[in-house]
Design an enzyme around this catalytic site. Structure first.
Site, PDB file in Angstrom:
ATOM      1  N   THR A  12       0.819  -1.222   0.000  1.00  0.00           N
ATOM      2  CA  THR A  12       0.000   0.000   0.000  1.00  0.00           C
ATOM      3  C   THR A  12       0.846   1.263   0.000  1.00  0.00           C
ATOM      4  O   THR A  12       0.510   2.254  -0.660  1.00  0.00           O
ATOM      5  CB  THR A  12      -0.920   0.013   1.238  1.00  0.00           C
ATOM      6  OG1 THR A  12      -1.827  -1.071   1.122  1.00  0.00           O
ATOM      7  CG2 THR A  12      -1.703   1.305   1.351  1.00  0.00           C
ATOM      8  N   THR A 165       2.266 -10.390  14.301  1.00  0.00           N
ATOM      9  CA  THR A 165       1.077 -10.829  13.584  1.00  0.00           C
ATOM     10  C   THR A 165       0.358  -9.572  13.121  1.00  0.00           C
ATOM     11  O   THR A 165       0.287  -8.591  13.873  1.00  0.00           O
ATOM     12  CB  THR A 165       0.150 -11.596  14.562  1.00  0.00           C
ATOM     13  OG1 THR A 165       0.841 -12.766  14.988  1.00  0.00           O
ATOM     14  CG2 THR A 165      -1.160 -11.996  13.933  1.00  0.00           C
TER      15      THR A 165
END
Ligand code: ASP
Length: 340
Positions: A12, A165
């Site tokens: 992104t 994570t």
């Protein structure tokens, strides 16, 4: 002047909206650089190497990990540190993989990215990238890197890569390290926690490992799971390793058929490692009776490791040193798990 190599894979942070459908796609590095002139205006020399084309991190493969790790190894002596721009979706997998691939790492390799593209006014891109560059260049008075590890820097925290994570698809704090504290926090100052950092043997040379065996699977247990589903996974042709995602402290249904299937798979030479479905805490086989069958079947404990770290560690060990894979999956190699 410190020197940092910026390796861009995409994500992104490098994206713009595509004409027509409005979907986000990676732009090119020239477009990206134009948005961050500050990158070349500070007191750290930054060079750039980029994937061509830049990619969304959903398209990352073990070949991409090989490419990133080779870029670091090939330029290891010429730079003080490395920053890897990467999409957030699979960043924890890539960063975990590199932490095992780059044995005896003595320099920082900092992954970062952003939740909003660099060209969007409210983007988190600049802060993440510029702080990551600073961390990659940071050294003590003797010229030793402050954090010679593979890390993820995001929002305001530096985490050990193989403890992370992706936890949030909305907020800027996209990552967490549930079972290990942050190695540094960035506010007005960047505050490091040296006692938490993993240091490799300074006399051992960097050793690059690049072979992955992708004949692995993640088997997530759930109440009501059917024998046919477990059988289908465990009898996958060529299967060599399984991440078994269990309940709580490493528990599983006590059905005899499940025990028999797991035991038969272990007897066929498949390595099965127990990973709890909980984010925080550790597998503790034997604590409850419902984990005894797993122990009897020969399932190994993954302690408090993340799925991302366990899966990439398993693939790399099976590819690089299959005869030692079982032994090393039970050991902490570079700070990825806590064994009490
Ligand atoms: N889909 C993007 C990627 O992982 C998401 C991001 O970068 O945040 O490449």
């Amino acid at each position: 002047m410190s020197k940092v190599l910026l390796i861009s894979t995409g994500g992104t942070i490098t994206m713009v909206r595509e004409d027509g459908n409005g979907a986000l796609v990676p732009a090119d590095m020239e477009t990206f650089k134009a948005f961050i002139p500050e990158l070349f205006a500070g007191n750290i020399h930054v060079d750039i190497q980029a994937f061509d084309p830049l990619i969304d991190s959903s398209d990352i493969r073990p070949e991409s990990w090989r490419k990133m790790a080779k870029m670091v190894a090939d330029h290891y002596d010429a730079y003080d540190g490395f920053v890897i721009l990467h999409g957030t979706d699979t960043m924890s997998y890539s960063a975990s993989a590199l932490s095992f691939m780059l044995e005896n790492l003595g320099k920082p390799v900092i992954f970062t990215g952003s939740q909003l593209p660099v060209g969007v006014l409210r983007s988190d891109a600049k802060e993440n990238l510029l702080t990551a560059i600073e961390i990659a260049a940071e050294q003590d008075e003797e010229g030793n890197a402050l954090v010679p590890e593979v890390c993820i820097y995001f929002e305001d925290k530096l985490f050990r890569a193989n403890r992370t994570t992706k936890r949030n698809a909305e907020h800027f704090s996209a990552f967490n390290s549930y079972n290990y504290p942050a190695l540094a926090k960035a506010g007005v100052h960047i505050t490091y926690q040296p006692h938490l950092v993993h240091y490799s043997d300074p006399n051992a040379p960097l050793t690059l490992h690049t072979e992955f065996d992708t004949n692995v699977a993640i088997l997530k247990l759930f109440p009501g799971i059917q024998p046919a589903v477990v059988k289908a996974i465990l009898h996958t042709r060529g299967l060599r390793g399984v991440v078994l995602e269990t309940f709580g402290a490493g528990n599983a249904p006590s059905d005899k058929w499940l025990y028999r299937e797991l035991k038969a798979a272990v007897d066929r030479g498949i390595i099965i490692v127990n990973k709890t479905q909980c984010n925080t805490g550790s597998v503790e086989m034997g604590l409850y009776a419902v984990s005894l069958n797993l122990m009897k079947a020969g399932v190994l404990s993954g302690y408090d490791i993340t799925t991302e770290a366990l899966l990439t560690k398993m693939m790399l060990l099976l590819g690089e040193m299959p005869e030692r894979a079982k032994e090393l999956l039970g050991k902490d190699i570079c700070g990825e798990m806590t064994i009490d």
